[in-house]
Scaffold this motif. Structure first.
Motif, short mmCIF file in Angstrom:
data_model
loop_
_atom_site.label_atom_id
_atom_site.label_comp_id
_atom_site.label_asym_id
_atom_site.label_seq_id
_atom_site.Cartn_x
_atom_site.Cartn_y
_atom_site.Cartn_z
N LEU A 3 0.82 -1.20 0.00
CA LEU A 3 0.00 0.00 0.00
C LEU A 3 0.86 1.26 0.00
CD1 LEU A 3 -2.88 1.15 0.15
CD2 LEU A 3 -2.66 1.08 2.62
N LEU A 4 1.91 1.27 0.80
CA LEU A 4 2.81 2.42 0.86
C LEU A 4 3.51 2.63 -0.48
CD1 LEU A 4 4.07 4.63 2.62
CD2 LEU A 4 5.81 2.97 3.28
N LEU A 5 3.97 1.54 -1.08
CA LEU A 5 4.64 1.63 -2.37
C LEU A 5 3.68 2.13 -3.46
CD1 LEU A 5 7.24 1.13 -3.93
CD2 LEU A 5 6.50 -1.23 -4.26
N LYS A 6 2.45 1.65 -3.44
CA LYS A 6 1.46 2.10 -4.42
C LYS A 6 1.13 3.58 -4.21
CE LYS A 6 -2.83 1.03 -6.65
NZ LYS A 6 -3.93 0.12 -6.83
N TRP A 7 1.07 4.02 -2.96
CA TRP A 7 0.80 5.43 -2.68
C TRP A 7 1.93 6.31 -3.22
CZ3 TRP A 7 1.99 8.12 2.47
CH2 TRP A 7 1.46 9.40 2.48
N LEU A 8 3.17 5.91 -3.00
CA LEU A 8 4.31 6.68 -3.51
C LEU A 8 4.32 6.70 -5.03
CD1 LEU A 8 7.10 5.48 -1.06
CD2 LEU A 8 6.06 7.74 -1.15
N LEU A 9 4.04 5.57 -5.64
CA LEU A 9 4.00 5.52 -7.10
C LEU A 9 2.81 6.30 -7.66
CD1 LEU A 9 5.12 1.85 -7.72
CD2 LEU A 9 6.43 3.93 -8.10
N SER A 10 1.71 6.35 -6.93
CA SER A 10 0.56 7.17 -7.34
C SER A 10 0.93 8.65 -7.34
CB SER A 10 -0.62 6.94 -6.41
OG SER A 10 -1.05 5.63 -6.44
N ALA A 11 1.67 9.06 -6.33
CA ALA A 11 2.12 10.46 -6.28
C ALA A 11 3.07 10.76 -7.43
CB ALA A 11 2.79 10.73 -4.93
#
Length: 116
Positions: A3-11
């Motif tokens: 989830l954290l990795l997806k959030w960073l990649l979404s940003a």
């Protein structure tokens, strides 16, 4: 961790949208992180309600109205945040299309990397 990795990649995807298309502006990476979280929350909380409410229109337009819903949520996220700005509905439509395509690539990359 996913989830954290997806959030960073979404940003990062949101920053790339702002770089590729001048109708979308993001002031900083922090603003992109907040905007990615808000867009994600809107998609989780509001999108299902809007899809159900507009189901007849979506069926008549053969699903094309879903692009309008995505654009409205993208535009709504920009309207409640300070560091994230979208220049009207047309910019929201094109920006949300680019963002959706980038997020599709992010999802595919995460699936292949995390499945190993």
């Amino acid at each position: 961790m996913k989830l954290l990795l997806k959030w960073l990649l979404s940003a990062c995807a949101l920053l790339l949208v702002a770089y590729l298309y001048p109708g979308v502006q993001v002031q900083s990476f922090t603003s992109a992180l907040i905007a990615a979280a808000v867009v994600g929350l809107f998609n989780v909380l509001l999108r299902p309600v809007l899809v159900v409410l507009t189901l007849p229109v979506t069926v008549i337009t053969l699903g094309l109205f879903l692009f309008v819903i995505n654009a409205l949520l993208f535009w709504a996220a920009a309207s409640v945040l300070d560091g994230f700005h979208v220049n009207g509905f047309g910019a929201a439509l094109l920006g949300s299309l680019i963002y959706s395509a980038l997020m599709l690539l992010v999802d595919m990359a995460l699936k292949s990397v995390l499945s190993r």
